[in-house]
Write an enzyme that holds these catalytic residues in place. Structure first.
Site, PDB file in Angstrom:
ATOM      1  N   HIS A 263      -3.399  33.824  19.813  1.00 32.21           N
ATOM      2  CA  HIS A 263      -3.885  34.546  20.984  1.00 32.21           C
ATOM      3  C   HIS A 263      -5.192  35.237  20.664  1.00 32.21           C
ATOM      4  O   HIS A 263      -5.373  35.738  19.563  1.00 32.21           O
ATOM      5  CB  HIS A 263      -2.863  35.585  21.477  1.00 32.21           C
ATOM      6  CG  HIS A 263      -3.073  35.934  22.907  1.00 32.21           C
ATOM      7  ND1 HIS A 263      -4.022  36.853  23.304  1.00 32.21           N
ATOM      8  CD2 HIS A 263      -2.509  35.443  24.031  1.00 32.21           C
ATOM      9  CE1 HIS A 263      -4.009  36.917  24.623  1.00 32.21           C
ATOM     10  NE2 HIS A 263      -3.097  36.079  25.096  1.00 32.21           N
ATOM     11  N   ASP A 314       3.317  31.277  26.367  1.00 33.79           N
ATOM     12  CA  ASP A 314       3.624  29.925  26.817  1.00 33.79           C
ATOM     13  C   ASP A 314       4.730  29.229  26.025  1.00 33.79           C
ATOM     14  O   ASP A 314       5.299  28.247  26.496  1.00 33.79           O
ATOM     15  CB  ASP A 314       2.355  29.053  26.750  1.00 33.79           C
ATOM     16  CG  ASP A 314       1.411  29.353  27.896  1.00 33.79           C
ATOM     17  OD1 ASP A 314       1.908  29.475  29.027  1.00 33.79           O
ATOM     18  OD2 ASP A 314       0.198  29.473  27.668  1.00 33.79           O
TER      19      ASP A 314
END
Ligand code: ACO
Length: 377
Positions: A263, A314
């Site tokens: 991320h 996700d």
């Protein structure tokens, strides 16, 4: 020769603050706040419509306000006939995200507030879009499955209606809890790429439909909201006989990204992951889901050992969606159906900020080239 001033380039706009926002705060140490509320205190305590209200009105609703807002959302789920016709005419081979992007743009042609850019009209548009994006998603699925298109039911909550209109059955309590939590967790996330895209479009004083169309196109990419579908491709590819360690090492050796990991913002675990992991652990009683969950745990451990990176939103979202019976090409559409509340909130905030978002670039090309007419080239 013209003189140019050298500019320092911030590649990927990493750590650049492009505007101020009061909507959400992504704490790199692993927390996420909506309007000051830690998501850990919201998930499981609120229904999704409460979060959508919070994001656009910047405060939590009282019960009667939530009831009115939910009723309004349910009314607005009814789509213009032209949109339904257009979905029916979309090529069967295209990705459903392409249809969503087109139909949100198409909705702009039927905006009952067309030409009115007042705050009141923007709030009405925001409410309509929060309702109509999930409704378009459900309609695409029903048409693809050759099943009847369903209308929302007054007695169901907004998120329940979404699942009902998508799948065709009234969701039982467990599924209802999952959809409220999933949509709450996906509702907003600071200046992520799709929100930034929406804000750039809004910053030119363009309309909300154009801004949301930009956002959907940006979310679609596999480095952003398209990742969860790729996570499921990976989980499907690692069949039970395959050695997970070997598979992951193979990807790393080929310098490929492991989808659902890493991320830009978080230095610690993505705070949404633990909630999604819990949802999956609690909900995945079907054999396929259990197998997937166990495989995910193995992958998570292995990727951390090898790369010291954590799963992002996700990763477990893919298994949660799969357990809900959603097919993988619809994963990014469920993401968009939740993130729409954050997008419209940011578009409104951008209109209030009233500044054009327009960076510069460091030109590294040539100067002084001699022009040669086409017949002499
Ligand atoms: N798999 C393997 N290595 C990774 C991954 C990954 N998923 N993510 C980051 N890394 C490594 C990079 O190879 C790089 O290593 P290096 O320094 O040894 O070269 C380092 O971590 C930094 O990676 P960047 O790509 O520079 O990080 P950036 O902040 O630009 O990218 C991104 C973040 C795009 C999310 C990235 O982690 C990625 O591509 N992940 C996979 C796709 C994905 O899951 N996207 C969803 C993100 S969440 C969301 O948008 C909702």
């Amino acid at each position: 020769m013209c003189e140019i001033t050298e500019k320092s380039v911030v590649r990927g706009l990493r750590d650049v603050a492009a505007a101020e926002t009061k909507i959400s705060y992504v704490d790199p140490n692993g927390s996420l706040y909506y309007l000051g509320y830690n998501i850990d205190d919201l998930v499981g305590q609120v229904i999704y419509a409460e979060i959508a209200y919070l994001l656009i009105h910047k405060r939590l609703p009282k019960q009667h306000e939530l009831d009115d807002f939910s009723n309004q959302l349910i009314i607005e789920m009814n789509l213009p006939d032209q949109i339904i016709e257009s979905i029916k005419n979309a090529p069967k081979s295209c990705h459903p995200m392409d249809i969503l992007r087109t139909e949100v743009s198409h909705l702009g042609e039927y905006d009952p507030d067309s030409g009115d850019f007042s705050d009141a009209a923007n709030f009405r548009r925001a409410t309509r879009l929060i309702a109509q994006v999930p409704s378009i998603v459900a309609t695409i699925n029903r048409i693809r499955l050759k099943k009847p298109i369903l209308v929302p039911k007054k007695e169901l909550s907004f998120a329940q209606n979404f699942l009902f209109m998508f799948k065709g059955d009234i969701p039982p309590e467990k599924e209802t809890n999952v959809i409220h939590r999933y949509m709450t967790l996906h509702a907003d996330h600071g200046f992520n790429a799709s929100t930034f895209a929406a804000r750039v479009t809004a910053s030119t004083n363009s309309d909300m439909y154009s801004a949301i169309t930009s956002a959907i196109g940006t979310l679609k990419g596999p480095l952003h909201g398209g990742a969860s579908e790729k996570v499921m491709d990976m989980l499907d590819e690692i069949n039970p006989e395959k050695d997970v360690n070997e598979y992951i090492q193979g990807l790393l050796d080929e310098k490929k990204k492991i989808m659902g990991f890493g991320h830009r913002m978080y230095k610690a675990q993505d705070p949404r992951t633990k909630h999604l992991r819990d949802i999956v652990e609690d909900f995945c009683h079907r054999q396929r889901s259990l197998t997937l969950y166990n495989r995910c745990m193995e992958i998570e451990q292995m990727v951390f050992e090898k790369k010291k990176i954590y799963p992002n939103v996700d990763f477990y979202a893919a298994v949660a969606m799969d357990a809900l019976g959603v097919s993988k090409e619809f994963f990014p559409l469920f993401f968009a159906s939740s993130r729409i509340s954050g997008w419209v909130a940011h578009v409104i905030e951008q209109y209030e900020d009233a500044v054009l978002l327009r960076p510069s670039a460091d030109y590294v090309g040539e100067f002084g080239k001699q022009f040669i007419p086409i017949e002499n080239r």
